[in-house]
Scaffold this active site. Structure first.
Site, PDB file in Angstrom:
ATOM      1  N   GLY A 222       0.926  -1.231   0.093  1.00 47.90           N
ATOM      2  CA  GLY A 222       0.099   0.142  -0.179  1.00 47.90           C
ATOM      3  C   GLY A 222       0.868   1.122  -0.102  1.00 47.90           C
ATOM      4  N   GLY A 223       0.182   2.399  -0.085  1.00 46.03           N
ATOM      5  CA  GLY A 223       1.316   3.686   0.088  1.00 46.03           C
ATOM      6  C   GLY A 223       1.116   4.169   1.268  1.00 46.03           C
ATOM      7  N   PRO A 224       1.373   5.603   1.350  1.00 42.99           N
ATOM      8  CA  PRO A 224       1.537   6.385   2.583  1.00 42.99           C
ATOM      9  C   PRO A 224       0.649   5.981   3.682  1.00 42.99           C
ATOM     10  CG  PRO A 224       2.001   7.770   0.746  1.00 42.99           C
ATOM     11  CD  PRO A 224       1.471   6.647   0.104  1.00 42.99           C
ATOM     12  N   VAL A 226      -0.851   3.183   4.435  1.00 40.91           N
ATOM     13  CA  VAL A 226      -0.598   1.899   5.121  1.00 40.91           C
ATOM     14  C   VAL A 226       0.690   2.193   5.957  1.00 40.91           C
ATOM     15  CG1 VAL A 226       0.102  -0.405   4.749  1.00 40.91           C
ATOM     16  CG2 VAL A 226      -1.654   0.816   3.594  1.00 40.91           C
ATOM     17  N   GLY A 227       1.833   2.980   5.571  1.00 38.36           N
ATOM     18  CA  GLY A 227       2.958   3.280   6.225  1.00 38.36           C
ATOM     19  C   GLY A 227       2.536   3.991   7.489  1.00 38.36           C
ATOM     20  N   GLU A 265      17.294   5.380   7.341  1.00 38.46           N
ATOM     21  CA  GLU A 265      18.154   5.386   6.358  1.00 38.46           C
ATOM     22  C   GLU A 265      17.687   6.161   5.249  1.00 38.46           C
ATOM     23  OE1 GLU A 265      21.110   3.783   6.158  1.00 38.46           O
ATOM     24  OE2 GLU A 265      20.618   2.608   8.156  1.00 38.46           O
ATOM     25  N   CYS A 299      20.719   6.037  -3.207  1.00 40.39           N
ATOM     26  CA  CYS A 299      20.637   7.147  -2.068  1.00 40.39           C
ATOM     27  C   CYS A 299      22.045   7.736  -1.984  1.00 40.39           C
ATOM     28  CB  CYS A 299      20.285   6.475  -0.654  1.00 40.39           C
ATOM     29  SG  CYS A 299      21.122   4.836  -0.566  1.00 40.39           S
TER      30      CYS A 299
HETATM   31  P1  NAD Z   1       9.815   7.631  -0.217  1.00 44.94           P
HETATM   32  O1  NAD Z   1      10.300   8.433   0.864  1.00 44.94           O
HETATM   33  O2  NAD Z   1       9.077   8.395  -0.911  1.00 44.94           O
HETATM   34  O3  NAD Z   1       9.158   6.335   0.398  1.00 44.94           O
HETATM   35  C1  NAD Z   1       9.606   5.098   1.107  1.00 44.94           C
HETATM   36  C2  NAD Z   1       8.389   4.437   1.629  1.00 44.94           C
HETATM   37  O4  NAD Z   1       7.917   5.043   2.582  1.00 44.94           O
HETATM   38  C3  NAD Z   1       7.429   3.832   0.712  1.00 44.94           C
HETATM   39  O5  NAD Z   1       7.244   2.435   1.175  1.00 44.94           O
HETATM   40  C4  NAD Z   1       6.313   4.718   1.005  1.00 44.94           C
HETATM   41  O6  NAD Z   1       5.022   4.037   0.578  1.00 44.94           O
HETATM   42  C5  NAD Z   1       6.328   4.897   2.594  1.00 44.94           C
HETATM   43  N1  NAD Z   1       5.711   6.281   3.012  1.00 44.94           N
HETATM   44  C6  NAD Z   1       5.447   7.435   2.397  1.00 44.94           C
HETATM   45  N2  NAD Z   1       4.876   8.276   3.207  1.00 44.94           N
HETATM   46  C7  NAD Z   1       4.780   7.760   4.568  1.00 44.94           C
HETATM   47  C8  NAD Z   1       4.433   7.964   5.861  1.00 44.94           C
HETATM   48  N3  NAD Z   1       3.868   9.387   5.961  1.00 44.94           N
HETATM   49  N4  NAD Z   1       4.346   7.165   6.585  1.00 44.94           N
HETATM   50  C9  NAD Z   1       5.097   5.912   6.764  1.00 44.94           C
HETATM   51  N5  NAD Z   1       5.523   5.481   5.342  1.00 44.94           N
HETATM   52  C10 NAD Z   1       5.315   6.313   4.209  1.00 44.94           C
HETATM   53  O7  NAD Z   1      11.111   7.015  -0.977  1.00 44.94           O
HETATM   54  P2  NAD Z   1      10.929   6.518  -2.366  1.00 44.94           P
HETATM   55  O8  NAD Z   1      10.875   7.745  -3.351  1.00 44.94           O
HETATM   56  O9  NAD Z   1      10.618   5.190  -2.484  1.00 44.94           O
HETATM   57  O10 NAD Z   1      12.808   6.198  -2.484  1.00 44.94           O
HETATM   58  C11 NAD Z   1      13.676   7.205  -2.604  1.00 44.94           C
HETATM   59  C12 NAD Z   1      14.235   7.711  -1.523  1.00 44.94           C
HETATM   60  O11 NAD Z   1      14.720   6.525  -0.579  1.00 44.94           O
HETATM   61  C13 NAD Z   1      15.319   8.775  -1.939  1.00 44.94           C
HETATM   62  O12 NAD Z   1      15.146   9.824  -0.898  1.00 44.94           O
HETATM   63  C14 NAD Z   1      16.600   7.856  -1.491  1.00 44.94           C
HETATM   64  O13 NAD Z   1      17.693   8.665  -0.996  1.00 44.94           O
HETATM   65  C15 NAD Z   1      16.221   7.091  -0.145  1.00 44.94           C
HETATM   66  N6  NAD Z   1      16.969   6.039  -0.192  1.00 44.94           N
HETATM   67  C16 NAD Z   1      18.011   5.802   0.831  1.00 44.94           C
HETATM   68  C17 NAD Z   1      18.561   4.697   1.001  1.00 44.94           C
HETATM   69  C18 NAD Z   1      19.453   4.393   2.120  1.00 44.94           C
HETATM   70  O14 NAD Z   1      19.714   3.514   2.684  1.00 44.94           O
HETATM   71  N7  NAD Z   1      19.988   5.659   2.760  1.00 44.94           N
HETATM   72  C19 NAD Z   1      18.653   3.694   0.381  1.00 44.94           C
HETATM   73  C20 NAD Z   1      17.493   3.715  -1.046  1.00 44.94           C
HETATM   74  C21 NAD Z   1      16.817   4.601  -1.002  1.00 44.94           C
END
Ligand code: NAD
Length: 496
Positions: A222-224, A226-227, A265, A299
């Site tokens: 799911g999306g945000p 569910v998170g 992370e 990242c």
């Molecule tokens: P994102 O932050 O948009 O989403 C990540 C996850 O969070 C998804 O599963 C999303 O559904 C969920 N999410 C969104 N809003 C939420 C909320 N309010 N509460 C709980 N969960 C929520 O990231 P993305 O676009 O999928 O990935 C890219 C980002 O991830 C970049 O910023 C990248 O740098 C970072 N990243 C970091 C690492 C690391 O190890 N530091 C590794 C890979 C990616």
């Protein structure tokens, strides 16, 4: 041939298949824009069910009290189930994530296996630690003999762990959240990105085949929303999140009232410092590789190239020449190096930052457009700007697309200052023939990692990985990795 695993229509929670309360979401292949499947979409009922199952498996089940050796046996079966499906998983990663073949042998797939093996090796070393004997005067009766005391530190699981993962390395990161948490006796709920649900849902088959006890590991897509439900729930003890800094910050807020441990992370805008004495071709190759690898969706990729002004023209020319050689296209073709961005929104974001660069007067030296030969797919040419103002938005904000900026400098001090002038602090690099000078610069960078002259060149599970500043809280991998999932308990007693 249909994309592997896209026929999964239900969630596997607590030993049962559960149909989705929110229906289905259409998932497309980012290289072709074709629909590859309809993924089940979770909501409150599945979140409730998965957390209740994890809670029950932790509070009443055998998992947290099993011997480490027994849990390792289960995780070894889990590993074997993954290996036996590797061709199907890799095919899914090509079509769901747009991952190129070259990346399968490193982070996308093999990295997950390396991570499991390393986590098992670390788990074998977790043992109670003695607290040193100490003698102290009796505070209640100074005339009494001194007290002699000692103790032991035990390492215990937190309880229910929620792992929330991004779309760019979905299989790797689902494993990297689940396995260390499981080995240390926690129970786990994984929420994958809404763009890459099947890379998480496929774990159901593996959970069943490896005979994980019911409720110990579930996946809810799911999306945000569910998170958010998962992070707000008081039954959850620890959240391990990988994603953007904006969502990381939202998760800290969402979880604040229920006081749980949060491991983050997050993103980066990592700098590579190229000193006057660096091997220009090697530095330019690393720069070209960094902005084109997974179309810049990494990242820790290097996106700010701080280059000594004496070699800046040669560096810029070489980067452009290398980028001109890279094949962009559908990752089904094993010779493709640059795949697509995940969705149109990610390409639109890249285009927005390119326009910012052009408007700011920076010098566009490579890319800057969609590849003319590809009509379908969210492709964008790896793009480089030279002569970029290090305080501009293009130089400060994470694009998560194939864009690099070149910024000139004249002294090491200037380079260190520019590198550290960022809200992020994830990774970094120094290129120099003088290894001692490079080491001294590395010491001064406020980042979780620095690679000198290319470092090991790949995911390195033995090295701790994580951010300074807005790039995160906590570390994944490295020798202390499993401790992130363990509470310390001190038991003390008098002796003698
Ligand atoms: P994102 O932050 O948009 O989403 C990540 C996850 O969070 C998804 O599963 C999303 O559904 C969920 N999410 C969104 N809003 C939420 C909320 N309010 N509460 C709980 N969960 C929520 O990231 P993305 O676009 O999928 O990935 C890219 C980002 O991830 C970049 O910023 C990248 O740098 C970072 N990243 C970091 C690492 C690391 O190890 N530091 C590794 C890979 C990616």
């Amino acid at each position: 041939m249909p994309t592997p695993y896209t026929d999964i229509k239900n969630f596997y929670i607590d030993g049962q298949w559960v149909s989705p309360s929110e229906g289905y979401e259409t998932i497309c292949n980012p290289a072709t824009e074709e629909i590859i499947g309809q993924a089940p979409l979770g909501g409150k009922p599945e979140v409730d069910l998965a957390i209740a199952a994890a809670r029950n498996a932790f509070d009443n089940g055998p998992w947290p009290i099993m011997q480490m050796a027994e849990r390792i046996e289960v995780i070894k079966r889990f590993r074997a189930s993954i290996i036996s499906r590797q061709d199907l998983i890799k095919q899914l990663l090509i079509e769901e994530v747009g991952a190129v073949h070259m990346l399968m042998n490193s982070a996308q797939f093999n990295g997950a296996i390396e991570a499991i093996d390393y986590a098992i090796a670390l788990a074998l070393k977790i043992e109670p630690e003695p607290i040193a004997i100490e003698s102290k005067p009796n505070p209640f009766d100074p005339s009494a003999p001194d007290l002699l005391g000692a103790g032991v530190t035990l390492f215990e699981p937190y309880g229910v762990v929620v792992g929330i993962t991004p779309y760019n390395y979905p299989f790797l990161l689902n494993i990297v959240k689940a396995v260390p948490a499981l080995l240390t006796g926690n129970t786990v709920v994984i929420k994958p990105s809404q763009f890459t649900p099947f890379s998480g849902l496929l774990l159901a088959e593996i959970i069943i085949e490896a005979q994980l006890p019911n409720g110990v590991l579930s996946v809810v897509t799911g999306g945000p929303e569910v998170g958010a439900m998962l992070t707000e729930d008081p039954r959850v003890d620890l959240i391990s999140f990988t994603g953007s800094d904006a969502v990381g910050s939202a998760i800290l807020r969402q979880s604040a009232s229920t006081l749980k441990k949060v491991h983050l992370e997050l993103g980066g805008k990592s700098a590579m410092i190229v000193r006057h004495d660096a091997d220009v071709v090697k530095a330019a190759s690393l720069a070209a590789f960094s902005i084109s690898l997974h179309a810049g969706q990494g990242c820790a990729l290097l996106t700010r190239f701080l280059v000594h002004n004496s070699i800046r023209p040669a560096f810029a020319e070489t980067v452009k020449a290398i980028l001109d050689q890279l094949k962009i296209g559908d990752p089904q073709d094993p010779s493709v190096i640059v795949g697509p961005l995940i969705r149109e929104s990610a390409r639109a974001k890249t285009e927005y930052y390119v326009q910012l660069g052009i408007d700011s007067g920076a010098n566009l030296i490579a890319g800057g457009k969609r590849p003319a030969h590809l009509e379908k797919g969210y492709f964008y040419e790896p793009t480089v700007f030279d002569n970029v103002d290090s305080t501009s938005r293009l130089a400060q904000e994470e694009v998560f697309g194939p864009i690099g900026v070149i910024i000139g400098f004249d002294t090491d001090e200037q380079a260190i200052h520019i590198a550290n002038d960022s809200k992020f602090g994830l990774s970094g690099a120094v290129m120099s023939a003088d290894r001692s000078a490079a080491f001294r610069i590395a010491q001064k960078l406020r980042t979780g990692g620095v690679a000198i002259n290319g470092g090991t060149g790949d995911l390195y599970v033995k090295a701790p990985f994580g951010g300074y500043k807005s790039s995160g809280i906590g570390r994944e991998f490295g020798p202390h990795w499993l401790k992130e999932y363990l509470l310390e308990k001190a038991i003390t007693y008098p002796i003698g």
